[in-house]
Design an enzyme around this catalytic site. Structure first.
Site, mmCIF file in Angstrom:
data_model
loop_
_atom_site.group_PDB
_atom_site.id
_atom_site.type_symbol
_atom_site.label_atom_id
_atom_site.label_comp_id
_atom_site.label_asym_id
_atom_site.label_seq_id
_atom_site.Cartn_x
_atom_site.Cartn_y
_atom_site.Cartn_z
ATOM 1 C CD GLU A 1 -2.170 2.318 -3.596
ATOM 2 O OE1 GLU A 1 -3.216 2.943 -3.806
ATOM 3 O OE2 GLU A 1 -1.549 2.424 -2.521
ATOM 4 C CG ASP B 1 -1.895 1.060 1.326
ATOM 5 O OD1 ASP B 1 -2.804 1.040 0.492
ATOM 6 O OD2 ASP B 1 -1.800 1.939 2.208
HETATM 7 C C1 GLC Z 1 -4.176 3.138 -0.660
HETATM 8 C C2 GLC Z 1 -5.406 2.273 -0.510
HETATM 9 C C3 GLC Z 1 -6.528 3.151 -0.041
HETATM 10 C C4 GLC Z 1 -6.158 3.744 1.285
HETATM 11 C C5 GLC Z 1 -4.826 4.481 1.208
HETATM 12 C C6 GLC Z 1 -4.278 4.747 2.562
HETATM 13 O O1 GLC Z 1 -4.304 4.088 -1.661
HETATM 14 O O2 GLC Z 1 -5.680 1.620 -1.712
HETATM 15 O O3 GLC Z 1 -7.738 2.447 0.056
HETATM 16 O O4 GLC Z 1 -7.136 4.653 1.682
HETATM 17 O O5 GLC Z 1 -3.856 3.713 0.563
HETATM 18 O O6 GLC Z 1 -3.817 3.569 3.166
#
Ligand code: GLC
Length: 532
Positions: A270, A206
């Site tokens: 991500e 994440d």
């Molecule tokens: C990422 C996740 C999202 C979350 C953010 C903070 O973007 O996909 O859902 O709110 O991180 O952890």
């Protein structure tokens, strides 16, 4: 049990994202859980996916749906227990389905014992060094240490009664960890090992671009009030809190840990960064295996935008020698049916885009419910919305997190839970009666059966997950791609039908995203896989 054999499984894998809270509720409390996931594994097997990725199920106050973790080594009681996790992963592996879990290293929950200890210990303590505490500006420190803004809106700093401020790039309940502290690094190496020992096949990392902040925490010099968002998720400007070179050291620390386990354990980033070139820096034999290709998800339903993104993504993959990923929906964005126009048009286009995606080389990520053609739920009552971004920005991600409809009627909660279960944690639209998994099961033209057919053909033609993309001559609004020897994908994005013969193609239709004309023509907003 671990699935051994093919360490490269991820290169062309179809990975299905489970949002555990909204997938299936086994204990009837209105919230999905790990036994719910376990109970639906046969459905996922029949769908034909290679792996699942579970959004966070760890102990959490759910201030951000679980992306605020209070214990990285345990399961929140609402989602089950570690024993449930072991049973779920055991069954998944028994069915040949791999399991990726979410890892949230940029921030923890404010309920995490380490943050609570930091609050209690006070300024200057080693406990505070686990997080990003700082002194404010102004005469009495009444202004935040810099101008950084939270991704969810408002300042990225919150002041404590003792006068210090702490950084939270997301909600105040999500304090940023201090990755310059070697103890934080050691802690996360240990968390990786904890889950790898439990058999997980990888991690979705994440905010993988977030952990390291620029030296001295300089201000950006621009606020959202002046120019849209301070940090555009896919903007081309580097901000001091994202995509700093130092994050790559972390992945270089993690990779040997992943590689020390058998069976191909992976990391997928991500990372919302400016360009495919910068994204490519996260991937390779020394860092993570994959990164989400958000450009594809953000592309309009236009031939030109798809073509540009596909070419750029493939070029980037070439650069790092690893295949790219494709994704059309996830838990953070409006579902693609709705992004492409909603209603019948949106669904038709979504199905066409899915067939395009599944014919591209690399791995594809599906989001739970897209195989049912679910639209975004746009009319949730405000008071039921839980997304922390909603209060601050008016934008809400709740509409793609509505519990899945498995069967029956809305009064039964579409069998999200067992008979007599509490109402699902977000209300489902009554119109989903036609979209439940049961309603689609025996309808040959259903979206569910389209996904099943496409995934079956993909399995029968393993070359479809790799190889080259060759663009064939076509009118501007029609994409024609030659794939493995013998398969051509045609996506008609124009307003009127086209026939394969117009491009000199003859062959057997394998699957199409909607009905073809009696003369074999491909209607507007429709994709076809043709065996030639
Ligand atoms: C990422 C996740 C999202 C979350 C953010 C903070 O973007 O996909 O859902 O709110 O991180 O952890």
């Amino acid at each position: 049990m671990t699935i051994l054999g093919n360490d490269d499984w991820w290169r062309d894998a179809v990975v299905y994202q489970v949002y555990p809270r909204s997938f299936a509720d086994a204990d009837g409390d209105g919230t999905g859980d790990l036994q719910g996931v376990r109970s639906r594994l046969p459905y996922l097997k029949a769908l034909g996916v290679d792996a699942i990725w579970l959004s966070p199920f760890y102990t959490s106050p759910l201030a951000d749906g679980g992306y605020d973790v209070a214990d990285y080594r345990d399961v929140d009681p609402r989602f089950g227990s570690l024993g449930d996790f072991d049973q779920m992963i055991g069954d998944a592996h028994g069915l040949g389905i791999r399991v990726i879990v979410d890892l949230v290293p940029n921030h923890s929950s404010d309920a995490h014992p380490r943050f609570q200890a930091a609050l209690a210990a006070g300024p200057g303590s080693p406990e505070r060094d686990w997080y990003m505490f700082g002194e404010g500006l102004g005469e009495s420190g009444e202004l935040p240490p810099n101008d950084w803004e939270s991704i969810f809106g408002g300042p990225a700093w919150t002041r404590l009664p003792d006068g210090q401020w702490y950084l939270h790039l997301f909600a105040p309940e999500q304090p940023d960890l201090n990755w310059e502290n070697p103890e934080v690094r050691a802690e996360f190496r240990d968390i990786l090992t904890f889950w790898l020992d439990r058999g997980v096949d990888g991690f979705r990392v994440d905010v993988a671009h977030g952990m390291i902040k620029a030296e001295g925490l300089p201000s950006v010099g621009r606020s959202s009030d002046e120019d849209g968002r301070q940090a555009e998720m896919l903007g081309d400007e580097l901000v001091p809190y994202f995509d700093q070179d130092g994050v790559h050291d972390i992945y270089r620390e993690w990779r040997p840990i992943l590689d020390s386990y058998p069976g191909g354990r992976i990391g997928v980033a991500e990372a919302w960064v400016a360009t495919p070139e910068r994204l490519a820096r996260y991937i390779g034999t020394e860092e993570l295996h994959q990164a989400f290709n958000f450009d594809f998800m953000m592309a309009d339903f236009h031939a030109k935008s798809f073509r540009t993104v596909i070419d750029r993504s493939l070029a980037e993959a070439e650069l790092v020698g690893a295949p790219t990923t494709w994704v059309l929906s996830n838990h953070d964005k409006w579902r693609h049916v709705t992004r492409y126009g909603d209603g019948e048009t949106g669904l038709r286009r979504a199905r066409a885009a899915t067939l395009l995606m599944l014919a591209l080389p690399g791995s594809a990520y599906l989001y739970n419910g897209e195989e049912l053609g679910l639209p975004e739920v746009l009319d949730l009552p405000d008071e039921l919305r839980e997304d922390p971004a909603f209060l601050r920005t008016g934008e809400s991600r709740d509409g793609c997190r509505v519990p899945l409809p498995w069967g029956g009627t809305v009064t039964e909660g579409f069998r999200f839970g067992p008979t007599g279960a509490a109402r699902p944690w977000l209300p489902q639209p009554a119109s989903w009666e036609l979209l439940t998994a049961d309603a689609q099961e025996d309808a040959p033209d259903s979206t569910l059966n389209l996904y099943r057919t496409a995934l079956r053909i993909r399995r029968e033609h393993p070359a479809l997950g790799g190889g080259q993309v060759k663009w064939l001559d076509s009118p501007e609004d029609v994409l024609v791609i030659a794939r493995e020897p013998g398969l051509v994908v045609v996506v008609n994005i124009s307003d009127s039908p086209v026939t394969p013969a117009e491009f000199g193609l003859t062959g057997e239709p394998l699957v199409s995203s909607g009905p073809l004309g009696a003369d074999g023509s491909i209607p507007a907003d429709t994709a076809l896989w043709l065996a030639v």
